[in-house]
Design a protein around this motif. Sequence first.
Motif, PDB file in Angstrom:
ATOM      1  N   THR A 177      41.557 187.768 -18.403  1.00 22.58           N
ATOM      2  CA  THR A 177      41.077 186.441 -18.789  1.00 22.58           C
ATOM      3  C   THR A 177      39.828 186.004 -18.037  1.00 22.58           C
ATOM      4  N   ARG A 178      39.333 186.836 -17.143  1.00 22.87           N
ATOM      5  CA  ARG A 178      38.154 186.454 -16.370  1.00 22.87           C
ATOM      6  C   ARG A 178      37.270 187.678 -16.121  1.00 22.87           C
ATOM      7  N   GLU A 230      39.709 179.011 -20.662  1.00 21.75           N
ATOM      8  CA  GLU A 230      40.542 179.531 -19.567  1.00 21.75           C
ATOM      9  C   GLU A 230      40.439 178.639 -18.342  1.00 21.75           C
ATOM     10  N   TRP A 231      39.254 178.120 -18.082  1.00 23.12           N
ATOM     11  CA  TRP A 231      39.054 177.226 -16.943  1.00 23.12           C
ATOM     12  C   TRP A 231      39.925 175.981 -17.090  1.00 23.12           C
ATOM     13  N   TYR A 268      35.035 182.285 -15.597  1.00 26.12           N
ATOM     14  CA  TYR A 268      36.000 181.919 -16.629  1.00 26.12           C
ATOM     15  C   TYR A 268      35.309 181.277 -17.833  1.00 26.12           C
TER      16      TYR A 268
END
Length: 143
Positions: A110-111, A47-48, A43
């Motif tokens: 997103t990852r 996002e994390w 991430y």
Amino acid sequence: MFMGEYLHTVDGKGRLIMPAKFREALGEQFIATKGLDHCLFVYPQEEWKILEEKLRALPFTQPDVRAFVRFFFSGASECEVDKQGRILLPANLRSYAQITKDVVLVGVSTRVEIWSQELWAEYSSRAEEAYAQAAESLVELGI
């Protein structure tokens, strides 16, 4: 947004070249952790932080929530890209994902997911069979 599939190898020291397109979106520092299905989740910091806030909001009094959060965060490691575009995958994460040499990096919105090539082939084969059924379910959900 992350998308695409890239084949790479991990060297004897546990280093992996991160595809240039992924490096740009991940930034200089990002987080890798134990994912689902025995792959690794990677991430970007932003996002994390969003994910961390969501997990922190879960009711820690529930045993399954505690178990998931412990497992997820215990495997987390901050990664940096070196001048050759490589990251060091910690031994515990390589072990969890059964990564020895050949890997597949998959962009998933997103990852980024990092899979051993063997586990990715097995997963892809199963997922391909269920792809049409999954599409049908998504249509029912209005997607």
